[in-house]
Write a protein that holds these residues in place. Structure first.
Motif, PDB file in Angstrom:
ATOM      1  N   GLY A 189     -11.457  -8.603  -0.236  1.00 18.07           N
ATOM      2  CA  GLY A 189     -10.544  -9.367   0.603  1.00 18.07           C
ATOM      3  C   GLY A 189     -11.211  -9.587   1.949  1.00 18.07           C
ATOM      4  O   GLY A 189     -12.022  -8.767   2.398  1.00 18.07           O
ATOM      5  N   CYS A 190     -10.885 -10.717   2.589  1.00 23.90           N
ATOM      6  CA  CYS A 190     -11.544 -11.005   3.866  1.00 23.90           C
ATOM      7  C   CYS A 190     -10.742 -12.008   4.668  1.00 23.90           C
ATOM      8  O   CYS A 190      -9.727 -12.527   4.205  1.00 23.90           O
ATOM      9  CB  CYS A 190     -12.953 -11.531   3.620  1.00 23.90           C
TER      10      CYS A 190
ATOM     11  N   HIS B 228      -6.611   2.409   3.868  1.00 19.99           N
ATOM     12  CA  HIS B 228      -7.826   1.588   3.885  1.00 19.99           C
ATOM     13  C   HIS B 228      -8.695   2.089   5.043  1.00 19.99           C
ATOM     14  O   HIS B 228      -8.222   2.867   5.878  1.00 19.99           O
ATOM     15  CB  HIS B 228      -7.512   0.090   4.041  1.00 19.99           C
TER      16      HIS B 228
ATOM     17  N   GLN C 155       0.859  -1.183   0.000  1.00 17.27           N
ATOM     18  CA  GLN C 155       0.000   0.000   0.000  1.00 17.27           C
ATOM     19  C   GLN C 155       0.894   1.232   0.000  1.00 17.27           C
ATOM     20  O   GLN C 155       1.349   1.673   1.030  1.00 17.27           O
ATOM     21  CB  GLN C 155      -0.890  -0.010   1.244  1.00 17.27           C
TER      22      GLN C 155
ATOM     23  N   ARG D 228      -3.912   5.956  -2.006  1.00 22.52           N
ATOM     24  CA  ARG D 228      -2.688   5.201  -2.239  1.00 22.52           C
ATOM     25  C   ARG D 228      -1.910   5.849  -3.369  1.00 22.52           C
ATOM     26  O   ARG D 228      -2.493   6.278  -4.360  1.00 22.52           O
ATOM     27  CB  ARG D 228      -2.997   3.744  -2.596  1.00 22.52           C
TER      28      ARG D 228
ATOM     29  N   PHE E  19      -3.537  -8.706   8.830  1.00 18.66           N
ATOM     30  CA  PHE E  19      -4.498  -8.528   9.924  1.00 18.66           C
ATOM     31  C   PHE E  19      -5.561  -9.607   9.984  1.00 18.66           C
ATOM     32  O   PHE E  19      -6.437  -9.575  10.832  1.00 18.66           O
ATOM     33  CB  PHE E  19      -5.153  -7.142   9.837  1.00 18.66           C
ATOM     34  N   THR E  20      -5.513 -10.577   9.054  1.00 22.82           N
ATOM     35  CA  THR E  20      -6.472 -11.682   9.110  1.00 22.82           C
ATOM     36  C   THR E  20      -5.736 -13.004   8.942  1.00 22.82           C
ATOM     37  O   THR E  20      -4.719 -13.093   8.261  1.00 22.82           O
ATOM     38  CB  THR E  20      -7.545 -11.556   8.008  1.00 22.82           C
TER      39      THR E  20
ATOM     40  N   SER F 210      -9.684   0.295   7.393  1.00 24.78           N
ATOM     41  CA  SER F 210      -9.469  -0.581   8.554  1.00 24.78           C
ATOM     42  C   SER F 210      -9.131   0.225   9.803  1.00 24.78           C
ATOM     43  O   SER F 210      -9.302  -0.269  10.926  1.00 24.78           O
ATOM     44  CB  SER F 210      -8.330  -1.568   8.272  1.00 24.78           C
TER      45      SER F 210
ATOM     46  N   ALA G 173     -13.384 -10.073   9.190  1.00 25.25           N
ATOM     47  CA  ALA G 173     -13.359  -8.741   8.571  1.00 25.25           C
ATOM     48  C   ALA G 173     -13.348  -8.928   7.064  1.00 25.25           C
ATOM     49  O   ALA G 173     -12.914  -9.970   6.559  1.00 25.25           O
ATOM     50  CB  ALA G 173     -12.128  -7.967   9.018  1.00 25.25           C
ATOM     51  N   PHE G 174     -13.862  -7.930   6.386  1.00 28.09           N
ATOM     52  CA  PHE G 174     -13.779  -7.956   4.917  1.00 28.09           C
ATOM     53  C   PHE G 174     -13.672  -6.522   4.424  1.00 28.09           C
ATOM     54  O   PHE G 174     -13.993  -5.579   5.160  1.00 28.09           O
ATOM     55  CB  PHE G 174     -15.009  -8.647   4.302  1.00 28.09           C
ATOM     56  N   GLY G 175     -13.181  -6.375   3.217  1.00 31.53           N
ATOM     57  CA  GLY G 175     -13.057  -5.026   2.666  1.00 31.53           C
ATOM     58  C   GLY G 175     -13.189  -5.056   1.160  1.00 31.53           C
ATOM     59  O   GLY G 175     -12.639  -5.940   0.503  1.00 31.53           O
TER      60      GLY G 175
ATOM     61  N   GLU H 141     -15.527  -1.437   4.417  1.00 30.24           N
ATOM     62  CA  GLU H 141     -14.984  -2.586   5.128  1.00 30.24           C
ATOM     63  C   GLU H 141     -15.984  -3.010   6.183  1.00 30.24           C
ATOM     64  O   GLU H 141     -16.769  -2.192   6.679  1.00 30.24           O
ATOM     65  CB  GLU H 141     -13.634  -2.233   5.775  1.00 30.24           C
TER      66      GLU H 141
ATOM     67  N   PHE I  92      -3.374 -11.378   4.235  1.00 34.71           N
ATOM     68  CA  PHE I  92      -3.389 -10.037   4.806  1.00 34.71           C
ATOM     69  C   PHE I  92      -2.790 -10.158   6.197  1.00 34.71           C
ATOM     70  O   PHE I  92      -3.065 -11.131   6.891  1.00 34.71           O
ATOM     71  CB  PHE I  92      -4.821  -9.485   4.924  1.00 34.71           C
TER      72      PHE I  92
ATOM     73  N   GLN J  17     -13.895   2.663  -0.211  1.00 39.95           N
ATOM     74  CA  GLN J  17     -14.025   1.298   0.289  1.00 39.95           C
ATOM     75  C   GLN J  17     -15.208   1.183   1.231  1.00 39.95           C
ATOM     76  O   GLN J  17     -15.625   2.167   1.837  1.00 39.95           O
ATOM     77  CB  GLN J  17     -12.800   0.940   1.146  1.00 39.95           C
TER      78      GLN J  17
END
Ligand code: PHE
Length: 342
Positions: free
Chosen positions: A283-284, A169, A153, A195, A251-252, A171, A306-308, A211, A249, A209
């Motif tokens: 993404g999730c 993002h 990113q 970005r 964070f997941t 998030s 989580a998803f985004g 999320e 990711f 986005q």
């Protein structure tokens, strides 16, 4: 002298209580008091009979008297003019000039659609800052200082505050909500993100986005899949197929990317889906335990998903827009097309 003063008082009273909406009566009033042979003039003429030492006082009384008459006349005249304009001026009952009604921006329309589907599933809407600190955008999300995924990113940092950045993002809102609230937490976070990418027909240096985050006891990957299945059916239609691909990711864990079958070619393969028959839309994954503890939530007790997803992509698909730059060029010829769209 005193007799004259008494007369003036009586006239003043008459002036103060004089009312009319009839122009002729008002004119008669003017002539009576302010005309060349009117009362004011006549009484002024009395000045010569006033003893010299009282002339000054008399002058003041006369001036006040004259002003009273003039003011009353002006007021009544004004009332009449306004009333008059009402009867001969513009007709207030005529229909007005048509106002051109603005339309919502296609990104707003798409965001509202996405958000309303999740709201019906029980998600609340949360928003947060676009100018964010490094911790909420990266560190709390398990992206340590030299985590290679930070390169995924390309980030805009503030030149005067190198510790601050434009969020990459939404998030960051999830982090803020987890810090602020206790589970169960069920939110969607719509917003603009930035970005440092080369602007082209397909990508821009800012985009939007939505999320989602759900934290509770005993949340499973099956819950995540079912929520996203329902979303896709509502959003893109009953016969759209869905597939999950393993992904990464920070964070997941586990992480996945979700594709939907291309609704333009029905999975046959076309230019939009690059002949694959599939479109990647989000993404999730299951929220990493480290992220939960970073936010003060006990990962032994709670877990979640989580998803985004981007908003531009589905908006381009829905409205047949082929250049992402059109969204931010403010060309009314483009924007006008969405006036009646929902
Ligand atoms: N934050 C990720 C991005 O912007 C999207 C995402 C959100 C992925 C939540 C997984 C879980 O690319």
């Amino acid at each position: 002298m005193d007799a004259i003063l008494a007369q003036i008082e009586a006239h003043k009273e008459e002036i103060r209580t004089f009312e009319t909406t009839d122009p002729e009566l008002l004119e008669a009033f003017r002539i009576r008091f302010l005309g060349t042979k009117g009362i004011v003039k006549a009484l002024m003429g009395e000045m010569k009979n006033v003893p010299a030492d009282r002339r000054r006082d008399f002058g003041q009384v006369m001036n006040a008297f004259k002003e009273t008459a003039e003011a009353r006349y002006a007021t009544l005249k004004e009332v009449m003019t306004v009333a008059d304009a009402g009867s001969t001026g513009p007709d207030a009952t005529l229909p007005g000039d048509p106002l051109s009604v603005g339309g919502r921006h296609p990104i707003t329309l798409m965001r509202n659609r996405i958000v309303s589907i999740f709201r019906r599933m029980g998600f609340a809407v949360a928003e947060g800052p676009e100018i964010e600190d490094d911790w909420h955008n990266f560190t709390a999300l398990n992206l340590g200082e030299d985590h290679p995924a930070r390169d995924m990113q390309d980030t805009f940092y503030l030149s005067r505050r190198p510790d601050m950045l434009l969020r990459t993002h939404t998030s960051n809102v999830q982090i803020r909500e987890m810090q602020r609230n206790k589970p169960p937490i069920r939110i969607v976070c719509p917003g603009r993100v930035y970005r440092n990418e080369t602007v082209s027909a397909r990508s821009h240096c800012f985009f939007h986005q939505v999320e989602g985050l759900y934290i509770d006891e005993g949340v499973s990957f099956a819950d995540l899949k079912q929520t996203l299945y329902s979303f896709v059916k509502e959003m893109f239609g009953e016969d759209v197929r869905v597939r999950f691909r393993p992904s990464y990711f920070p964070f997941t864990e586990p992480s996945a990317e979700m594709d939907i079958s291309c609704m333009l070619c029905k999975g046959e393969g076309c230019a939009v889906c690059k002949r694959t028959g599939w479109l990647e839309i989000l993404g999730c994954g299951m929220v990493h335990p480290q992220v939960l503890s970073n936010c003060g939530i006990d990962p032994e007790k709670y877990n979640g998903y989580a998803f985004g997803m981007g908003i531009e992509r589905p908006a381009m698909l829905k409205y047949g827009i082929t250049d992402i730059r059109l969204f931010s060029e403010n060309d009314v010829r483009f924007l006008r097309q969405f006036t009646a769209a929902t």
